[in-house]
Design a protein around this motif. Structure first.
Motif, short mmCIF file in Angstrom:
data_model
loop_
_atom_site.label_atom_id
_atom_site.label_comp_id
_atom_site.label_asym_id
_atom_site.label_seq_id
_atom_site.Cartn_x
_atom_site.Cartn_y
_atom_site.Cartn_z
N CYS A 93 -3.79 1.18 -6.01
CA CYS A 93 -4.76 2.12 -6.55
C CYS A 93 -5.79 1.45 -7.45
O CYS A 93 -6.80 2.04 -7.80
N ALA A 146 0.25 1.73 -2.50
CA ALA A 146 -0.86 2.57 -2.96
C ALA A 146 -2.08 1.71 -3.23
O ALA A 146 -3.19 2.04 -2.85
N THR A 196 -6.14 9.39 -2.78
CA THR A 196 -6.66 8.24 -3.51
C THR A 196 -7.00 8.66 -4.92
O THR A 196 -7.93 9.44 -5.13
N GLU A 199 -2.37 4.88 -0.16
CA GLU A 199 -3.49 5.76 -0.52
C GLU A 199 -4.33 6.03 0.72
O GLU A 199 -4.50 5.16 1.57
#
Ligand code: SF4
Ligand code: SF4
Lengths: 337, 443
Positions: free
Chosen positions: B165, B163, B229, B204
């Motif tokens: 993030c 991911a 996202t 993401e």
């Protein structure tokens, strides 16, 4: 490593680096931003009030706002806090107070009202964030108790679209009944139309349903108020007045009239959503808004006053801490844990 | 696209500075400082002494405790000191200092070429353990522990967390683009150990180029799923919920719902260790932030000082106000650039004095924003208020403070600029101290 791209000693020491807990990146949300955005959302309705009620409305608004800011500055100085009246919160309180007053009140009412709102309701509780009751509403409630006549002397509109008198629709309803209200507007369709656009007697900022709802939608879009509050409160009023508001038994009331009359729209979008004095979780907000709506109807239909929005919100403010204790954390469904 | 209810935040990602920059190998530092504590859990024991000559990849400290892992020399040279040194997490801690001889002479048999398919699971696990492989996402939890769940836990899914993030960080992104083959081999190895069929790679959706590369590299081996996202999408509990709609309850671990989550960088490290026999001596670090002259993704030897890494990126641009290890949401602010890169250093960020300015905290205005973004469904407002009053039992018993993963969403959105995470960490510490005291008393 070549000398020129190595860190010099100064560079190393230049940062006596800030060491603080994460996160190291914050949004640009701030209290002033919220307050001024709410002010902007209210402006169309205020300007509309100034147009239909004339110079008295302008004077009342200015007096409220200026005195609120002056009191705020004075209290902050006495409490030895940083004076930051430009955070917009005092301006907003003054503006909301003005919107809940008749346009032509004597000049000292706005000043006393602001004093009570800022000094008594807000700062004696500890200032922004600690007050239990909505300051503007406390100010208004105190004025209603102290100057009942001045607070119910309504200003006629500067230009009347038709023969609407200066009396408020809810006042007429209380004293003379529903038919008299319809007659006052010259027919049911005209009544709905005038209520919607705001051509009626009342407090200077509460009349235009259209402009207030637009302002409210703007704030919902901005994420500053939660739509469940106005929807629940106005819906509750609608359902209850429809069920119990008529003269010929159950479900003969006029919900549309009740939803648009009085201070319900401004109360539901701008007062019951006041962050500081309403519950923090969604569930809590729904309970709060339902309570506001139900008490409003109780006062309108049974109580001694024609209008109950202000008192209902103040009453529910007092149980906000309790509601927050009941709904400690958000709905369990959303929780991952 | 998978998403779920309203939670989390959308901070500016700031990834463009480094997302397109290929990984560069940083040149060898003159010395490395290798802390014996690389992650939570027990520190390891040095097995070298001052004056010893070491080779790159040589074991220099062993982890004997249940949750600990080995540490290796990241350069060849002389051990000059075993002493207390600045540490990026603990402030200061024991570390082994090696002066590089500049030759970068590796241990014998590194790299080799091993056929992992002929090995037993036990053999592979012990290689991963001995090579000191830990989670590369930041928490640096020993990988062999996660790959070796108790027999009573039925694992059916391996999630590869890509991911990434946290804003600014692009190390995982580059690993996917440049080391796709290692990632695939690493995942195959982990698949064999865990005996799972279902493998999902969560990325993401701001890294669609990586999604494409991964899909091509994986074929049928794994599903590659783009996720919205949204911070903190990469938190274990969040990614499990997003990809599998399974909830990991309070106090549970991912394995309790049949899942093992591994970071994509970890997969590459596992492949290097098992196939080539390379222990964890270097990692990819994103060096970025407004005060870094040339932001880069660098391959850095463990133990290199932040100062050296930053110098390799052209040094500071102006006066930095804060230097952070990790991302801006959960990273740790450093008091000096003399701290070394450790196994969990996913990024080094330098931000300006203005960006670093500590905001003055005002009273909570009850706006509810923190409540609506908290991914764990907590009431951060109340937690911060209780912390100020030090009412710690209520925070634990009625407001579930232990569930907080310190993601920082609440502090991020708070208009009153309240230092919520700081308050929560403080309360947790008080609770831990109290628990320790009580334990001491009953003994
Ligand atoms: S309370 Fe904890 S889990 Fe919730 S938003 Fe704040 S830091 Fe994240
Ligand atoms: S976001 Fe900040 S001001 Fe708003 S409720 Fe949470 S702690 Fe209070």
């Amino acid at each position: 490593m070549s000398a020129d791209n190595a860190l010099t000693l100064e560079q190393k020491q230049a940062g006596i680096f800030t060491v603080s807990a994460s996160p190291h990146m914050l949004s640009n949300e701030s209290i002033p931003k919220i307050m001024w955005t709410v002010v902007i959302a209210l402006l169309p309705a205020v300007i509309f009030g100034m147009v239909i009620f004339g110079g008295g409305a302008v004077q009342t608004v200015l007096l409220c706002v200026i005195s609120a800011m002056v009191f705020e500055a004075m209290v902050l100085k006495i409490r030895k806090r940083r004076i930051c009246i430009n955070d917009g919160s005092a301006f907003l309180t003054g503006l909301l107070l003005a919107m809940c007053l008749p346009a032509d009140v004597p000049f000292y009412l706005p000043i006393v009202g602001s004093f009570i709102a800022i000094v008594v309701a807000k700062h004696s509780m500890g200032g922004l964030g600690y007050n239990i009751f909505n300051p503007a509403h406390v100010g208004r409630a105190a004025l209603v108790l102290s100057w009942p006549v001045a607070m119910t002397t309504w200003t006629p509109m500067t230009y009347s679209v038709d023969t609407v008198s200066s009396a408020t629709p809810l006042g007429v309803l209380k004293l003379q009944g529903y038919d008299a209200v319809v007659q006052m507007f010259g027919g049911q369709a005209d009544m709905y139309k005038d209520l919607f656009f705001g051509f009626r007697g009342g407090c200077l900022g509460e009349t235009s349903v259209l402009l207030l709802v637009l302002g409210g939608i703007f704030l919902i879009y901005k994420g500053y108020i939660d739509w469940v509050v106005p929807v629940t409160m106005i819906g509750t009023v609608g359902v209850l007045t429809w069920a119990f508001g008529g003269s010929v038994g159950l479900f003969s009331g006029d919900p549309l009239f009740h939803m648009m009359a009085g201070g319900l729209i401004i109360g539901a979008f701008f007062m019951a959503t006041d962050m500081v004095t309403s519950p923090i979780t969604k569930k809590g907000k729904i309970i709060f808004a339902f309570g506001c709506g139900a008490i409003t109807v109780l006062i309108r239909l049974i109580g001694g006053y024609p209008e109950g929005v202000c008192y209902s919100i103040l009453l529910m403010n007092s149980v906000t801490p309790l509601i927050d204790r009941l709904c400690k954390v958000p709905s369990q469904k959303r929780r991952v844990a | 696209m998978f998403s779920r209810g309203k939670w989390g935040i959308h901070p500016e990602t700031h990834k463009t500075a480094t997302a397109d920059r290929p990984i560069e190998s940083m040149k060898l530092p003159e010395k490395v400082i290798i802390p014996i504590r690389q992650h939570i859990g027990a520190p390891c024991e040095p097995v070298v002494k001052k004056g010893d000559l070491v080779k790159t990849g040589q074991l220099i400290a062993v982890g004997n405790a249940a949750v600990s892992s080995n540490t290796h020399a990241s350069v060849s040279g002389t051990v000059t000191e075993i002493a207390v040194k600045p540490h990026p997490i603990c402030g200061e801690d024991m570390a082994i200092v090696i002066e590089s001889d500049g030759a970068d002479q590796w241990e014998e048999n590194i790299p080799t070429n091993r056929d992992w398919q002929a090995m037993t699971n036990e053999e592979i696990l012990s290689i991963i353990k001995n090579a000191g492989i830990v989670g590369m996402g930041g928490a640096a939890f020993p990988t062999y522990v996660k790959l070796n769940p108790p027999k009573d836990k039925q694992i059916d899914t391996l999630i590869i967390n890509a991911a990434e993030c946290e804003p600014f960080l692009t190390a995982d992104h580059r690993v996917m683009l440049e080391y796709a083959q290692s990632v695939v081999s690493g995942i195959k190895i982990m698949k064999k150990i865990l005996g799972v069929q279902n493998i999902i790679v969560g990325v993401e959706d701001n890294k669609m180029d990586a999604v494409k590369v991964m899909r091509e590299a994986f074929g049928d081996l794994a599903q590659v799923i783009p996720m919205k996202t949204q911070y903190p999408q990469g938190a274990e509990k969040m990614i499990i919920k997003t990809l599998l709609q399974r909830s990991v309850s309070s106090g549970q671990l991912p394995m309790d719902v049949g899942v093992v989550v591994q970071n994509v960088g970890t997969a590459a490290a596992v492949a290097d260790a098992v196939i080539k026999g390379i222990p964890l001596v270097e990692r990819i670090v994103t060096v970025s932030g407004s005060m870094i002259k040339e932001p880069k993704n660098l391959k850095v030897r463990i133990g290199t000082s932040f100062a050296d890494v930053i110098a390799a990126c052209g040094g500071f641009e102006g006066t930095p106000g804060k230097v952070i290890m990790g991302g801006p949401m959960m990273g740790i602010a450093e008091y000096t650039v003399d701290v070394p890169v450790i196994k969990g250093t996913s990024g080094i960020l330098a931000i300006s004095v203005k960006e670093a300015k500590k905001m003055e905290e005002s009273p909570c205005i009850h706006c509810g924003k923190c409540v609506s973004v908290c991914p764990m469904g907590l009431n951060p407002s109340m937690l911060s208020i209780l912390a100020e009053k030090e009412i710690i039992d209520e925070a634990r018993d009625e407001y579930n403070i232990v569930d907080c993963m310190e993601c920082g969403c609440c502090s991020f959105v708070c208009p009153a600029k309240r230092h919520i995470v700081h308050h929560i960490k403080y309360t947790k510490k008080l609770l831990a101290d109290k628990a320790a005291r009580e334990k001491g008393a009953t003994k």
